[in-house]
Structure formats: C-alpha cells, structure tokens
Design a protein around this motif. Sequence first.
Motif, mmCIF file in Angstrom:
data_model
loop_
_atom_site.group_PDB
_atom_site.id
_atom_site.type_symbol
_atom_site.label_atom_id
_atom_site.label_comp_id
_atom_site.label_asym_id
_atom_site.label_seq_id
_atom_site.Cartn_x
_atom_site.Cartn_y
_atom_site.Cartn_z
ATOM 1 N N ALA A 83 1.291 -0.965 0.355
ATOM 2 C CA ALA A 83 -0.019 -0.180 -0.314
ATOM 3 C C ALA A 83 1.001 0.913 -0.283
ATOM 4 O O ALA A 83 2.297 1.395 0.462
ATOM 5 C CB ALA A 83 -1.129 -0.132 1.042
ATOM 6 N N THR A 110 -4.221 4.497 4.730
ATOM 7 C CA THR A 110 -4.071 4.059 3.485
ATOM 8 C C THR A 110 -5.289 4.535 2.218
ATOM 9 O O THR A 110 -5.529 5.040 2.518
ATOM 10 C CB THR A 110 -4.292 2.243 4.009
ATOM 11 O OG1 THR A 110 -3.839 1.727 5.098
ATOM 12 C CG2 THR A 110 -4.654 1.587 2.158
ATOM 13 N N ASP A 122 -4.296 0.737 -2.151
ATOM 14 C CA ASP A 122 -4.417 -0.445 -2.225
ATOM 15 C C ASP A 122 -3.470 -1.211 -3.067
ATOM 16 O O ASP A 122 -4.019 -1.539 -4.464
ATOM 17 C CB ASP A 122 -5.360 -1.294 -1.853
ATOM 18 C CG ASP A 122 -5.366 -2.577 -1.792
ATOM 19 O OD1 ASP A 122 -4.538 -3.615 -1.940
ATOM 20 O OD2 ASP A 122 -6.381 -3.058 -1.031
#
Length: 760
Positions: free
Chosen positions: A663, A680, A683
Amino acid sequence: MRRALVLAFACACGGPVPGPPATLVGRAVLPAATFAPGPPSGARLGPAPIHGQQAPFGSQPVQGFSALVANGDGTYLALADNGYGKIENSADFHLRVYTLRIDSRTANGGSGAVEVVGYFELRDPERKVGFPIVQQFSDARVLTGADFDPESMQRAPDGTLWFGDEFGPFLLHTSADGALLEPPIASPDVAQPGLPLRSPQSPDYEENAALRLMNAVGWRAAQRGATRPPVVSPHHAMVVDDAPVELGRELFDVNSLRAAGFPVVVWTVNEVARIHALMRLGVDGILSDRPDLLYQAARSFDGDGDGLPELIGADGLVRRDKIDLQGHRGARDLRPENTLPAMEAALDELVTTLETDVVLTADDVPVLGHDPALDVHKCRDTLGGEVPRQVRALTAAELQRRFVCDGLVRGPEQTHDRALSPVAVAFAAAEGLADPYTPPTLAQWLRFVAAYADHYATGTGASHPEAARRAANARQVRFSVETKLTPEDAFAARFAERVSGAIVAAGVTERAWVQSFDFRTLLQVQDRAPAIGTVFLLADGVNLPRGPWERRPWLAGLAWTRGVTKQTEPPQVASSGGFEGMALQSSPPALLPMLEKPVAGAPAGEVWVFEYDLSQRTYTDRRWIHRLEPRAAAAADFQLDAGGRGFVIERDDSEGELGGFKAVRALELGAAGATSRAVTQVDLLAIADPHGLAPAVAGDVGVGEGRFAMPFVTIESLVLLPQDRMLVANDNNLPFSVGRHRGDGRPDDEEFVVLQLPPR
C-alpha cells in the motif's frame, strides 16, 4: 530542545481502503534480462540457474531499482539496488544510477517500453571512504554492492545527489554524476548520544573488517589474472563459533567469508576435539603441529552422522575437495621445525599441504626458517661460532656449511633420530648437505618433495606397506610458504621476487601459496606471479591494530577498525533495515531519511524518521515516529509533496499473493509534538484497470479483467506527479523474485506504473 512528532495510522482495523481504488493510467515494463556494459557480475550466485537466469552474467544487469528521481525532461534517474541482496554476493555488482525514458502505455497509446538512455557509477576517486572498499586499489574506485547498500535517492537544490544506505546506515553525498563528495555520514543513535546507529553490516564492527579487507585484495588479485581467490587465515580461537568466549576474540565469520568466495584456513590446532569442532564449522583448512592427529581426526570425523568418515577417500587419502590438512612447519611437534625430517614426517601422515617459513640470506636466497636470527635452542654452529646469528648476515653457503638445526624444544614426541627420516638422510647426501637437519633452501625443499615421491614410487621405499599411498599423496601435495618480515624490513619486493621465482622455477605454481602477516609481500606476489595463491594471515598481537581505524605497515595501508564489536555494542538497526526511504523537504531544505524497520527495543511497527539539515550539513535533534499499518513488515519509500504531505510505501513479505499487503499511505507532518494521522491511500493489490493496460497473461498474477495488482515482495520507488498522480515501481531483485509470473516461474520484470489517485 528535542522535539518529536508521532505519526499514527487512522484505520486500526487494517482493512481495505475506503472509497474507490486508484486507477491504472500508465504502465511500462523493463524486461528482467536487461544488461548494460560492464564486467561480469553474479559470480557468487552459485552454479545452478535461478528462475531460468544463469549466473554469472556476462555484464552488469540493469535491475533492482530502489529509487527514482524525475529529471524534468521526461526521463528519470533510477538507482540500482546493492546487487543480489547480501554483502557477501554483491562485490561484482557496480552501484549505478541509470537514466530511463519511460514510454508508458496509456489509454491514448504508448509503447509500454522503457529505454535505458545511459548510466553513471557511484565512485570514490578522492578516497573519502575510510574503510576498505572492493576497488580499493583502483584509481576510479567504483563502489559495489559489497561496499554500500543504497536504497533511497534525492537531488538537492544545488544539483548534487544524496543517497540513503542500509549498511551503515549512512547518508552518501555525491556529485551529479556520482563521485563521492564527503565521507559517509553516520546517523546518530537517539538512545545513546554520541554514538552512531549501526546495522549488522556496519564497517565500524571489527567482525566485518576481514570481509571488506579480503574483498579489496581479492579484486586486486583478479585484475592481475589470478584464478584462485586469496585465502584468509586467522588464529583458530578468533573464528565465530560455539567455543567458550574466553578462548579468544571471535572476529572471523567462516560462513560469511566462504559465502563471499574466500577460503578460510585456521591455525594452529593440536587437539582432536577442537579439530572436529572446526571441521563441523566448515573451515576449508587446518594447520597443526601434529599432522598425525590431523589425519586421525579426519578418519574419525562423521559430520553427517551416517557412520562413515566423509573426509577420507576409498584410497585412504584426504579428500582435497573437502578439507586441506596442513603440516605446520612440517611436523614441528614430531621433528625440529622447518627441516627436511619435519617435512618427511608430515608427508608420512598424508597431509595435503606442507607449510613452512622462509627468511632471506645475505645473498637473497630464501631458506627455511622461522626466526630472523638463529635460535641457540634450535640451531648449533658446527664450527663453534656464536649463536644466534642474523640469517640476513649469512650467505646461503655459509649458513649450510656451519649450522645444523636439530634442537629439541617441543616436548616428548619430538625427536631428531635420523633413522626415522630415511628420505631426508638420502636427499641431504645427494645434495651435499652436511646433515639432514642443515637448513635447506626453498628450492631444495621443493625438490625434496619430488624425491620423497620417487623414493616410495620406484626407489628403496617402494616395498613399504604405505608406499603407494605416500607416493600418490606427495605427487599432489601443496606448498604454503610464509614470508618472515617485520614492519621495518624494506625488502618486501625482493622477498616476493625470490620466493615466487623459486616456486615458478620448480614448476609448482598451481600447487603453491605464499602466506604472510605482511600484506606488502603478498601484493608483490600478486604483481609478479598471479598464478601463485596468496594467504592473508591475521591475528591479535601480530598485525591487527591496537587503536580504532589504525593503518599498520603490515596491512599494506589498509584500515582495520578496532574495539567495536557486536558483543560490546550490539547493532540497533535490523539487517536490511536502514534508510530505505528518504524524503526531500523544500523549506527549510532538509532530508528526511526513514528507517525501513524498527530499531532494537522499539515497539513493533515503529520506524524512525530523521532530519538532516542540508544548509548546515548536520543532523538536527528533530525525530519522528511512523507507525506502520499492522500488516506491514517494512517502509519501502517515503516522499513529500510540495505542500509537505507525506506518502509512504508499506509492504508485508508476501510474494505473488493478492491477499497480502502492499500500500501507499498518506500522512501529514504537522507541528512539532503533534500527533498526526496516516491513512491508506492506495491499495497496490487492488487497482482499477478500466483501460485494459495490463491484459491477462496465462499464469501471471494481478492482471486482466479490469483489475491490476503489484504482488511483488519489494515495491521501493515512488515519484509524486502533478494532478494527483504517482509513479510506482518495483525492485525485481533479479534473479530471485517471482511475484508476477507465478505460472512459468520467470523472474519479475521492472514495472513502472502510473496511478491516478482517487479523490481526497
């Protein structure tokens, strides 16, 4: 005042990225098997192909990119990783920065190809590095993957380049074309002010000095045509093993040195139990004053536990491909040392190598002897003169006319009974020597071994029950000749010339080694007769320095650190845990290197971020903590955008698995002491591919059906682009990583991926 900023993650659940995924808008691929001019590389990867790649490679592979920097003209600088993953196997991998032109395949066209426009090499022509490097003895001093492990790169406002290294960890500062501008800059240890952080590979550690030194002399020998690697020969108590610590300072890692291609021969061992322990450790050779015990130990050694001795062949001879058993000064505990009877006793015990010392006479003849002056306890003047006498003050003829060295000084097993040395007695008579214990010349010693073989093959010894075995062994026995010098002696070149000349004249260059504590002599042998092997002797109290980074004459100007060991000051930085990522802050100009993994004693998942002030050329006292996402094992790159927002690549150790964790996480560097959030952002295993830029390929993972993934074990390059785009690239670890082509097992290519970030 020290200030700290804690960077925390927002999604404690570690779940998928909320909202839409990033979109693949460009992709280009550099094939794994891409090479650039340069010397062969990968010699230490072993003989078997790895994922279809046969090493050594004929030139330098263009692989393993760990950092990218945009040039502003559509090209990028790409930093090659340290080579093949270890300090031991990367000495022939040149550290380079390549210039790439990436023509991404996009929805509007593009070839998807990567052109290697050129490269420059990292190098140290002005000798800024204080410890030995592989190309220590060259003018260019190109840096290799056994010198440093650069993982991150930034271009400073003045156009110079900065690299984050993992072996120190260091900061490296070079010109725009790769020449080192200042010594490597160590990173401070926050917990121990005044001390640097060190990784297990740090050149500060005395345990690492031998490998770096041997890399230097090994490269030098190879440039002169040597086909045999130099041998490292420490005192047996100084190898890293399971013996009690009080046995000695353990500085020599046998496994590491052998993995780097340097045989390890230890000295001097006279107990069977210790010999067995060293055999289990895997040393390449052992010197002993008791060759009878050496052979006994070889016959009784059963390393694999199958009940069969694996070091002795069916013919009763020692298997030279397994171990080298050396008679120290012949067999000095059985006969007076460095004499023909001592050599005969060693040959009787089937040693694979005869070892001796030589000194030079007044007429420059090398003769057998350990001491510069004749020892009154070992030698006697048959004419009644005074002993001792300096050998250097005697001609070879005078030495042999007057002196016999048959003194018994080594214990009850030592004898000078001439009846036990029939070959020496006969040879001495044939050579006109007054006694078999007359000091022989080096040339006579070499002839004696041939006479020994003839004695048992066709001479009066042919009827002896061990005749065939002794003759066969003597025909292939090897010779190790130690030069005896002091740092004050100024005739190292002459010594090397005379010793190597005698060996060449005898026609035994392929069976001979010259060894010494005085490396000056060995470098001279490399220059004069590279076919002769060289053995580098090392020991406390002889040629190892007493102070930190002291250069001693016997080490031929090479540096050896002293006093810092992994036992006295354990490494704080994990192996492969140094400056993998390094951001550039624009105002005030500073580097922000980030450790890849937590330091020793830190909470799990906490990695440190440092600040290096480019204006003041110093580390500041500002430190930050970045907490990795729970599934991450490492931080692989770190960049800042123009607004000071940070982006970090994080990864686990999975490969070829879509259920792993890869990520890009976004974080804010706020005010000092503030707690920031990291989320995050992308991904890397769930990227939308609506334009079909990565079509399905049978057996490949992460492509096709409108979705794209980067299932690589290492994804290490991040470049922030305008309009909320980023360029991400993997380090393919050629020839090891297979994350994409799981079906056919081909090694990973270098993939350069342009992502459109989802709306914030």
